[in-house]
Design a protein around this motif. Structure first.
Motif, PDB file in Angstrom:
ATOM      1  N   PHE A  74       0.822  -1.201   0.000  1.00 21.41           N
ATOM      2  CA  PHE A  74       0.000   0.000   0.000  1.00 21.41           C
ATOM      3  C   PHE A  74       0.864   1.262   0.000  1.00 21.41           C
ATOM      4  O   PHE A  74       0.539   2.239  -0.668  1.00 21.41           O
ATOM      5  CB  PHE A  74      -0.965   0.000   1.194  1.00 21.41           C
ATOM      6  N   ALA A  75       1.961   1.241   0.751  1.00 17.10           N
ATOM      7  CA  ALA A  75       2.863   2.394   0.769  1.00 17.10           C
ATOM      8  C   ALA A  75       3.459   2.617  -0.618  1.00 17.10           C
ATOM      9  O   ALA A  75       3.528   3.760  -1.102  1.00 17.10           O
ATOM     10  CB  ALA A  75       3.964   2.200   1.804  1.00 17.10           C
ATOM     11  N   ALA A  76       3.858   1.541  -1.282  1.00 15.56           N
ATOM     12  CA  ALA A  76       4.416   1.662  -2.631  1.00 15.56           C
ATOM     13  C   ALA A  76       3.366   2.199  -3.603  1.00 15.56           C
ATOM     14  O   ALA A  76       3.677   3.046  -4.452  1.00 15.56           O
ATOM     15  CB  ALA A  76       4.937   0.305  -3.113  1.00 15.56           C
ATOM     16  N   ALA A  77       2.136   1.739  -3.462  1.00  7.92           N
ATOM     17  CA  ALA A  77       1.060   2.233  -4.330  1.00  7.92           C
ATOM     18  C   ALA A  77       0.841   3.732  -4.097  1.00  7.92           C
ATOM     19  O   ALA A  77       0.671   4.495  -5.050  1.00  7.92           O
ATOM     20  CB  ALA A  77      -0.230   1.464  -4.075  1.00  7.92           C
ATOM     21  N   GLY A  78       0.872   4.141  -2.838  1.00  8.57           N
ATOM     22  CA  GLY A  78       0.703   5.553  -2.523  1.00  8.57           C
ATOM     23  C   GLY A  78       1.796   6.416  -3.111  1.00  8.57           C
ATOM     24  O   GLY A  78       1.556   7.543  -3.549  1.00  8.57           O
ATOM     25  N   GLU A  79       3.012   5.882  -3.160  1.00  4.23           N
ATOM     26  CA  GLU A  79       4.141   6.629  -3.717  1.00  4.23           C
ATOM     27  C   GLU A  79       4.057   6.752  -5.234  1.00  4.23           C
ATOM     28  O   GLU A  79       4.498   7.742  -5.802  1.00  4.23           O
ATOM     29  CB  GLU A  79       5.459   5.962  -3.318  1.00  4.23           C
ATOM     30  N   GLN A  80       3.503   5.752  -5.893  1.00  3.52           N
ATOM     31  CA  GLN A  80       3.440   5.806  -7.358  1.00  3.52           C
ATOM     32  C   GLN A  80       2.146   6.428  -7.884  1.00  3.52           C
ATOM     33  O   GLN A  80       2.062   6.772  -9.053  1.00  3.52           O
ATOM     34  CB  GLN A  80       3.639   4.418  -7.964  1.00  3.52           C
ATOM     35  N   ALA A  81       1.170   6.618  -7.022  1.00  5.63           N
ATOM     36  CA  ALA A  81      -0.113   7.178  -7.454  1.00  5.63           C
ATOM     37  C   ALA A  81       0.024   8.650  -7.811  1.00  5.63           C
ATOM     38  O   ALA A  81       0.766   9.389  -7.170  1.00  5.63           O
ATOM     39  CB  ALA A  81      -1.159   6.993  -6.369  1.00  5.63           C
ATOM     40  N   VAL A  82      -0.712   9.054  -8.827  1.00  6.00           N
ATOM     41  CA  VAL A  82      -0.669  10.446  -9.277  1.00  6.00           C
ATOM     42  C   VAL A  82      -1.875  11.252  -8.797  1.00  6.00           C
ATOM     43  O   VAL A  82      -1.910  12.463  -8.981  1.00  6.00           O
ATOM     44  CB  VAL A  82      -0.555  10.520 -10.819  1.00  6.00           C
ATOM     45  N   SER A  83      -2.852  10.571  -8.195  1.00  2.00           N
ATOM     46  CA  SER A  83      -4.045  11.257  -7.708  1.00  2.00           C
ATOM     47  C   SER A  83      -4.774  10.345  -6.720  1.00  2.00           C
ATOM     48  O   SER A  83      -4.512   9.136  -6.676  1.00  2.00           O
ATOM     49  CB  SER A  83      -4.986  11.569  -8.885  1.00  2.00           C
ATOM     50  N   PRO A  84      -5.692  10.907  -5.943  1.00  2.92           N
ATOM     51  CA  PRO A  84      -6.498  10.067  -5.053  1.00  2.92           C
ATOM     52  C   PRO A  84      -7.301   8.991  -5.810  1.00  2.92           C
ATOM     53  O   PRO A  84      -7.461   7.882  -5.316  1.00  2.92           O
ATOM     54  CB  PRO A  84      -7.428  11.063  -4.358  1.00  2.92           C
ATOM     55  N   GLU A  85      -7.759   9.324  -7.013  1.00  4.46           N
ATOM     56  CA  GLU A  85      -8.460   8.332  -7.841  1.00  4.46           C
ATOM     57  C   GLU A  85      -7.521   7.185  -8.190  1.00  4.46           C
ATOM     58  O   GLU A  85      -7.912   6.018  -8.157  1.00  4.46           O
ATOM     59  CB  GLU A  85      -8.961   8.970  -9.147  1.00  4.46           C
ATOM     60  N   HIS A  86      -6.297   7.526  -8.527  1.00  2.00           N
ATOM     61  CA  HIS A  86      -5.303   6.513  -8.886  1.00  2.00           C
ATOM     62  C   HIS A  86      -4.987   5.620  -7.691  1.00  2.00           C
ATOM     63  O   HIS A  86      -4.785   4.408  -7.854  1.00  2.00           O
ATOM     64  CB  HIS A  86      -4.051   7.192  -9.438  1.00  2.00           C
ATOM     65  N   VAL A  87      -4.948   6.182  -6.487  1.00  2.00           N
ATOM     66  CA  VAL A  87      -4.729   5.376  -5.283  1.00  2.00           C
ATOM     67  C   VAL A  87      -5.814   4.308  -5.176  1.00  2.00           C
ATOM     68  O   VAL A  87      -5.528   3.131  -4.934  1.00  2.00           O
ATOM     69  CB  VAL A  87      -4.704   6.255  -4.007  1.00  2.00           C
ATOM     70  N   LEU A  88      -7.069   4.707  -5.377  1.00  2.00           N
ATOM     71  CA  LEU A  88      -8.174   3.745  -5.313  1.00  2.00           C
ATOM     72  C   LEU A  88      -8.025   2.661  -6.381  1.00  2.00           C
ATOM     73  O   LEU A  88      -8.250   1.477  -6.115  1.00  2.00           O
ATOM     74  CB  LEU A  88      -9.524   4.450  -5.440  1.00  2.00           C
ATOM     75  N   GLU A  89      -7.649   3.058  -7.574  1.00  2.00           N
ATOM     76  CA  GLU A  89      -7.418   2.090  -8.656  1.00  2.00           C
ATOM     77  C   GLU A  89      -6.343   1.079  -8.248  1.00  2.00           C
ATOM     78  O   GLU A  89      -6.513  -0.129  -8.446  1.00  2.00           O
ATOM     79  CB  GLU A  89      -6.963   2.797  -9.943  1.00  2.00           C
ATOM     80  N   LEU A  90      -5.240   1.590  -7.699  1.00  2.51           N
ATOM     81  CA  LEU A  90      -4.144   0.719  -7.310  1.00  2.51           C
ATOM     82  C   LEU A  90      -4.528  -0.212  -6.168  1.00  2.51           C
ATOM     83  O   LEU A  90      -4.090  -1.370  -6.120  1.00  2.51           O
ATOM     84  CB  LEU A  90      -2.914   1.550  -6.942  1.00  2.51           C
ATOM     85  N   ILE A  91      -5.350   0.261  -5.259  1.00  2.00           N
ATOM     86  CA  ILE A  91      -5.821  -0.587  -4.159  1.00  2.00           C
ATOM     87  C   ILE A  91      -6.652  -1.738  -4.702  1.00  2.00           C
ATOM     88  O   ILE A  91      -6.443  -2.901  -4.347  1.00  2.00           O
ATOM     89  CB  ILE A  91      -6.613   0.237  -3.126  1.00  2.00           C
ATOM     90  N   VAL A  92      -7.603  -1.430  -5.570  1.00  2.00           N
ATOM     91  CA  VAL A  92      -8.472  -2.470  -6.133  1.00  2.00           C
ATOM     92  C   VAL A  92      -7.636  -3.489  -6.893  1.00  2.00           C
ATOM     93  O   VAL A  92      -7.782  -4.705  -6.703  1.00  2.00           O
ATOM     94  CB  VAL A  92      -9.574  -1.847  -7.024  1.00  2.00           C
ATOM     95  N   GLU A  93      -6.752  -3.030  -7.753  1.00  2.00           N
ATOM     96  CA  GLU A  93      -5.901  -3.941  -8.525  1.00  2.00           C
ATOM     97  C   GLU A  93      -4.971  -4.742  -7.606  1.00  2.00           C
ATOM     98  O   GLU A  93      -4.758  -5.935  -7.818  1.00  2.00           O
ATOM     99  CB  GLU A  93      -5.070  -3.171  -9.555  1.00  2.00           C
ATOM    100  N   GLY A  94      -4.431  -4.073  -6.596  1.00  2.00           N
ATOM    101  CA  GLY A  94      -3.515  -4.748  -5.677  1.00  2.00           C
ATOM    102  C   GLY A  94      -4.185  -5.868  -4.902  1.00  2.00           C
ATOM    103  O   GLY A  94      -3.623  -6.954  -4.752  1.00  2.00           O
ATOM    104  N   VAL A  95      -5.382  -5.611  -4.414  1.00  2.00           N
ATOM    105  CA  VAL A  95      -6.119  -6.653  -3.689  1.00  2.00           C
ATOM    106  C   VAL A  95      -6.444  -7.812  -4.628  1.00  2.00           C
ATOM    107  O   VAL A  95      -6.275  -8.983  -4.276  1.00  2.00           O
ATOM    108  CB  VAL A  95      -7.398  -6.080  -3.037  1.00  2.00           C
ATOM    109  N   ALA A  96      -6.888  -7.496  -5.830  1.00  2.00           N
ATOM    110  CA  ALA A  96      -7.217  -8.547  -6.805  1.00  2.00           C
ATOM    111  C   ALA A  96      -5.981  -9.376  -7.156  1.00  2.00           C
ATOM    112  O   ALA A  96      -6.047 -10.612  -7.213  1.00  2.00           O
ATOM    113  CB  ALA A  96      -7.819  -7.933  -8.062  1.00  2.00           C
TER     114      ALA A  96
END
Length: 191
Positions: A74-96
């Motif tokens: 999650f920390a890595a996703a937060g660092e690479q995200a470009v927006s709050p929307e992107h964070v949500l996208e990365l969370i969904v993909e990461g869990v999947a």
């Protein structure tokens, strides 16, 4: 004077934890005894007890390791995200991805809970701390993305994560993964 270097885990401790983690996840915690772990690692009983007070401490370390791995993702996703929307996208993909690639025998936390029903046990305390962190992280991400009723959405996403981890194990990864992504994106308000 040089700054203190962070201590690394000793090789025997890491070997014990790695082996126990693999066995606990694959065969169940209560189905794997200390003797089996010692046999698999070639480590002595005294070395095991030098690093872990007993099997329960080893189980707690296993679950803490799982927790830290997810926090790191999650920390890595937060660092690479470009927006709050992107964070949500990365969370969904990461869990999947986690459910369909790395945790194909269910959720290690749910599995541990099934084997340790006492909510006051140290094992269940680690599970509760992980679930609180996960829900709070989702709540923060949803709030940052401006979602209404973020608390309910966070609770729903926690439930969907539980479902995808169990579902991939029971029903196969591809269908369950696809259903999770569609449902989680809808709950998170993603297009």
């Amino acid at each position: 004077m040089t700054p203190a270097q962070p201590q690394r885990p000793s090789p025997p401790r890491e070997l014990l934890l790695q082996t126990a983690s693999e066995l606990f996840y694959r065969e169940g915690i209560n189905g794997v005894g200390v003797d089996r772990i010692l046999q698999e690692t070639g480590v002595t009983r005294s070395t095991l007890y030098r690093h872990f007070a007993g099997k329960e401490a080893l189980i707690v370390a296993y679950l803490q390791r799982e927790d830290q791995a997810m926090r790191g993702q999650f920390a890595a996703a937060g660092e690479q995200a470009v927006s709050p929307e992107h964070v949500l996208e990365l969370i969904v993909e990461g869990v999947a991805n986690d459910a369909s690639r790395h945790h194909t025998r269910g959720c290690p936390f749910i599995n541990a809970t099934a084997e340790f029903p006492d909510p006051a046990s140290p094992v269940r305390q680690v599970v509760a701390e992980h679930r609180t962190w996960f829900r709070d992280t989702l709540l923060h991400a949803l709030t940052a993305a401006g979602r209404d009723d973020a608390a309910t959405k966070a609770d729903t996403l926690v439930m969907l994560r539980d479902a995808v981890l169990v579902g991939c194990y029971l029903d196969g990864a591809e269908t369950v993964r696809r259903t999770f992504i569609q449902s989680a994106r809808w709950v998170a308000g993603l297009r």
